[in-house]
Enzyme design. Structure first.
Site, PDB file in Angstrom:
ATOM      1  N   GLU A 214       0.890  -1.175   0.000  1.00 61.05           N
ATOM      2  CA  GLU A 214       0.000   0.000   0.000  1.00 61.05           C
ATOM      3  C   GLU A 214       0.918   1.212   0.000  1.00 61.05           C
ATOM      4  OE1 GLU A 214      -3.181   0.090  -0.332  1.00 61.05           O
ATOM      5  OE2 GLU A 214      -3.665  -2.023  -0.033  1.00 61.05           O
TER       6      GLU A 214
ATOM      7  N   CYS B 277      -2.287   9.251   2.396  1.00 55.75           N
ATOM      8  CA  CYS B 277      -2.013   8.758   1.047  1.00 55.75           C
ATOM      9  C   CYS B 277      -3.189   9.069   0.128  1.00 55.75           C
ATOM     10  CB  CYS B 277      -1.754   7.254   1.075  1.00 55.75           C
ATOM     11  SG  CYS B 277      -3.058   6.365   1.925  1.00 55.75           S
TER      12      CYS B 277
HETATM   13  P1  NAP Z   1       8.119   5.414   4.644  1.00 60.04           P
HETATM   14  O1  NAP Z   1       9.232   6.342   4.851  1.00 60.04           O
HETATM   15  O2  NAP Z   1       8.079   4.591   3.418  1.00 60.04           O
HETATM   16  O3  NAP Z   1       8.087   4.474   5.937  1.00 60.04           O
HETATM   17  C1  NAP Z   1       7.088   3.492   6.085  1.00 60.04           C
HETATM   18  C2  NAP Z   1       7.596   2.416   7.000  1.00 60.04           C
HETATM   19  O4  NAP Z   1       8.712   1.772   6.389  1.00 60.04           O
HETATM   20  C3  NAP Z   1       8.080   2.906   8.359  1.00 60.04           C
HETATM   21  O5  NAP Z   1       7.775   1.941   9.328  1.00 60.04           O
HETATM   22  C4  NAP Z   1       9.585   2.996   8.148  1.00 60.04           C
HETATM   23  O6  NAP Z   1      10.323   2.881   9.335  1.00 60.04           O
HETATM   24  C5  NAP Z   1       9.812   1.784   7.281  1.00 60.04           C
HETATM   25  N1  NAP Z   1      11.047   1.832   6.505  1.00 60.04           N
HETATM   26  C6  NAP Z   1      11.704   2.886   6.025  1.00 60.04           C
HETATM   27  N2  NAP Z   1      12.792   2.481   5.325  1.00 60.04           N
HETATM   28  C7  NAP Z   1      12.808   1.134   5.382  1.00 60.04           C
HETATM   29  C8  NAP Z   1      13.668   0.131   4.854  1.00 60.04           C
HETATM   30  N3  NAP Z   1      14.733   0.424   4.118  1.00 60.04           N
HETATM   31  N4  NAP Z   1      13.351  -1.156   5.100  1.00 60.04           N
HETATM   32  C9  NAP Z   1      12.281  -1.484   5.848  1.00 60.04           C
HETATM   33  N5  NAP Z   1      11.436  -0.572   6.369  1.00 60.04           N
HETATM   34  C10 NAP Z   1      11.695   0.721   6.143  1.00 60.04           C
HETATM   35  O7  NAP Z   1       6.703   6.157   4.694  1.00 60.04           O
HETATM   36  P2  NAP Z   1       6.175   7.190   5.779  1.00 60.04           P
HETATM   37  O8  NAP Z   1       6.880   8.477   5.552  1.00 60.04           O
HETATM   38  O9  NAP Z   1       6.177   6.578   7.148  1.00 60.04           O
HETATM   39  O10 NAP Z   1       4.649   7.293   5.355  1.00 60.04           O
HETATM   40  C11 NAP Z   1       4.220   8.101   4.344  1.00 60.04           C
HETATM   41  C12 NAP Z   1       4.039   7.330   3.057  1.00 60.04           C
HETATM   42  O11 NAP Z   1       3.163   6.238   3.286  1.00 60.04           O
HETATM   43  C13 NAP Z   1       3.394   8.154   1.972  1.00 60.04           C
HETATM   44  O12 NAP Z   1       4.022   7.914   0.744  1.00 60.04           O
HETATM   45  C14 NAP Z   1       1.962   7.640   1.953  1.00 60.04           C
HETATM   46  O13 NAP Z   1       1.297   7.821   0.732  1.00 60.04           O
HETATM   47  C15 NAP Z   1       2.165   6.209   2.270  1.00 60.04           C
HETATM   48  N6  NAP Z   1       0.919   5.622   2.777  1.00 60.04           N
HETATM   49  C16 NAP Z   1       0.223   4.789   1.952  1.00 60.04           C
HETATM   50  C17 NAP Z   1      -0.977   4.247   2.382  1.00 60.04           C
HETATM   51  C18 NAP Z   1      -1.776   3.333   1.507  1.00 60.04           C
HETATM   52  O14 NAP Z   1      -2.637   2.640   2.035  1.00 60.04           O
HETATM   53  N7  NAP Z   1      -1.545   3.267   0.202  1.00 60.04           N
HETATM   54  C19 NAP Z   1      -1.463   4.559   3.661  1.00 60.04           C
HETATM   55  C20 NAP Z   1      -0.725   5.418   4.463  1.00 60.04           C
HETATM   56  C21 NAP Z   1       0.477   5.940   4.014  1.00 60.04           C
HETATM   57  P3  NAP Z   1      11.065   4.192   9.957  1.00 60.04           P
HETATM   58  O15 NAP Z   1       9.993   5.046  10.472  1.00 60.04           O
HETATM   59  O16 NAP Z   1      11.921   3.628  11.017  1.00 60.04           O
HETATM   60  O17 NAP Z   1      11.831   4.828   8.825  1.00 60.04           O
END
Ligand code: NAP
Length: 472
Positions: free
Chosen positions: A246, A280
């Protein structure tokens, strides 16, 4: 408020704790345990050990655990909402709405647990019977983002447990407290030891790489950015690991000729401002028919200017802080770049000093294709582009690598539906500012994701199909 790791039913400490910050005043509100790869793998072991008994537990009993979790979350919604608001910064009213939405996934999947169907039919060739069965896939590794710390966790735990899977949940490091609280709710709801494990870490990349390489992990359910999703997909490819993604969005909000302007502005306020723009599903680009552009933009600006900005925990607040100063500064820079390129931003209202606050901005004279229309803004910024021809609006709306959700305001439902069906997104909201519903399939086309959460599809992300060819 739990601050330790939940592994195998025990609350454990690990590493030097890392701080959780309230973005409305930048104070440290808690310190949580910092899992390393050892703790990640211990959580996998606990989930793996718990799987045989849990997957053999009758669906009705699994459903009752989820139902109790729904009841606890509903009864303690205020506590959950306060926690979300403190660590994420969002307005308490948004946090309370998120809590209700999050709890609803437990109720929905408690109902779905008992309704997983199989199949039995004669083969057209007449030589056998085709029996199809659904089996829980095994240990699920679930990674969640900071923007909906409760709902993104329950949208995974609910269907996983309904399917008979066990879970290792890894929340975002900015918002670990809500996830730990949900872990505690699951324990109180009667989830046996090891069925739900929660690991918080400041080293998400290293811990996740180790967990995903472990052959006991059978599926990855990820919600987060498209960039991180691509990194994880490459890792899962090494093991041909089932994965559900997602990812990010870049939602167009299209206002067609003849649409009701007041209704469109009300819808825009929800589509743009729910969660302070950090969703998102947030409307990211507004395409407004030229005949409505001035009244729409003027009224939208007035509504945004009237929002009360302040600490999320204050019940009067309508727009809280962004999750961090870093995220706020990224959005400020995007607006500055758009202005330098000739767009006209109007900053609406005053951001209080001291925290990661940003007052809403409406940006006029934006070129379709500019950085602002190509980037997932994730803050209270609304670029407006005008159009004359519906075909142009559809072309611009689809002109993105993302495809999560689109919004259409049309003079009537039929016109909205016919334009909605031309939009390349997994979800389309017609004459409404919100589409999310635990009973509906949530997910994106193109680079917005793989698979669907919620609805009837959600449980199937955690099930394997097995076909048995039976000779009569
Ligand atoms: P993110 O930076 O991609 O982080 C998401 C999760 O992944 C966090 O738990 C993060 O941990 C972890 N993570 C980061 N780098 C990683 C790696 N190399 N390996 C494994 N895990 C890793 O996203 P965010 O800034 O938290 O959230 C915003 C994004 O989420 C936006 O793009 C939004 O559109 C998307 N989103 C999508 C949906 C949907 O249903 N489509 C819903 C909500 C949000 P850390 O915090 O420790 O970095």
């Amino acid at each position: 408020m739990p601050t330790r790791l939940l592994i195998g039913g025990e609350w454990l400490t690990a590493g030097d704790p890392f701080p959780v910050v309230d973005p409305s005043d930048l104070s440290v509100i808690a310190e949580v345990s910092d899992a390393g790869t050892d703790e990640g793998l211990a959580a996998v072991a606990a989930a793996h050990d718990a799987f045989p008994a849990w997957s053999a537990t009758p669906a009705r009993q699994r459903a009752e655990v989820l139902r109790r979790a729904f009841e606890i979350m509903t009864a303690e919604a205020d506590q959950c909402a306060r926690l979300i608001s403190l660590e994420n910064g969002k307005a308490y009213r948004d946090a309370l709405a998120e809590t209700t939405y999050a709890a609803e996934f437990f109720r929905w999947f408690s109902e779905e647990a008992a309704r997983v169907e199989g199949g039995f039919r004669p083969s057209p060739s007449g030589d056998k019977v085709i029996v199809t069965d659904h089996r829980p896939i095994g240990v699920a590794y679930c990674i969640t983002p900071w923007n909906f710390p409760a709902a993104m966790a329950t949208r995974k735990i609910g269907p996983a447990l309904a399917a008979g899977c066990t879970v290792v949940l890894k929340p975002a490091s900015e918002t670990p407290l809500t996830a730990l609280w949900i872990g505690e709710v699951m324990t109180r709801a009667g989830a046996p030891r090891g069925v739900v494990n929660v690991i918080t870490t400041s080293r998400s990349g290293a811990v996740s790489a180790a967990v995903l390489a472990d052959p006991r992990v059978m599926t990855l359910s990820f919600t987060g950015s498209t960039d991180v999703g691509k990194v994880l997909l490459k890792q899962t490819a090494d093991r041909v690991l089932r994965s559900s993604m997602e990812l990010g969005g870049n939602a167009p909000f299209v206002v067609l000729e003849g649409a009701d302007v007041d209704a469109a502005v009300s819808g825009a306020m929800v589509a743009k401002m729910r969660n302070g723009g950090a969703a998102c599903t947030a409307a990211n680009r507004f395409y407004v028919h030229a005949s409505l552009a001035d009244p729409f933009t003027d009224r939208f600006e007035r509504a945004l200017a009237a929002l009360r900005i302040g600490p999320g925990i204050d019940p009067a607040t309508e727009l809280g802080a962004m999750v961090s100063v870093r995220e706020r500064d990224k959005v400020v820079q995007l607006v500055a770049d758009a202005e330098a390129a000739g767009a006209r931003p109007t900053r609406l209202g005053e951001a209080p000093p001291g925290g990661a606050f940003l007052a809403p901005v409406v940006v006029r004279d934006v070129e379709h294709g500019s950085l602002l229309t190509r980037t997932e803004v994730f803050g209270p910024v609304a670029p407006v582009v005008t159009f004359e021809d519906t075909d142009d609006a559809v072309r611009m709306a689809n002109d993105t690598e993302y495809g999560l959700i689109s919004y259409v305001y049309a003079p009537d439902a039929g016109a909205g539906l016919s334009v909605g069906r031309r939009l390349e997104s997994g979800m389309v909201a017609v004459n409404r500012g919100v589409a999310s519903d635990p009973a509906a399939p949530f997910g994106g086309m193109k680079e917005s994701g793989l698979g669907r959460e919620g609805g009837f599809a959600g449980v199937h992300e955690f099930l394997e199909v097995q076909y048995l060819a039976v000779d009569l």
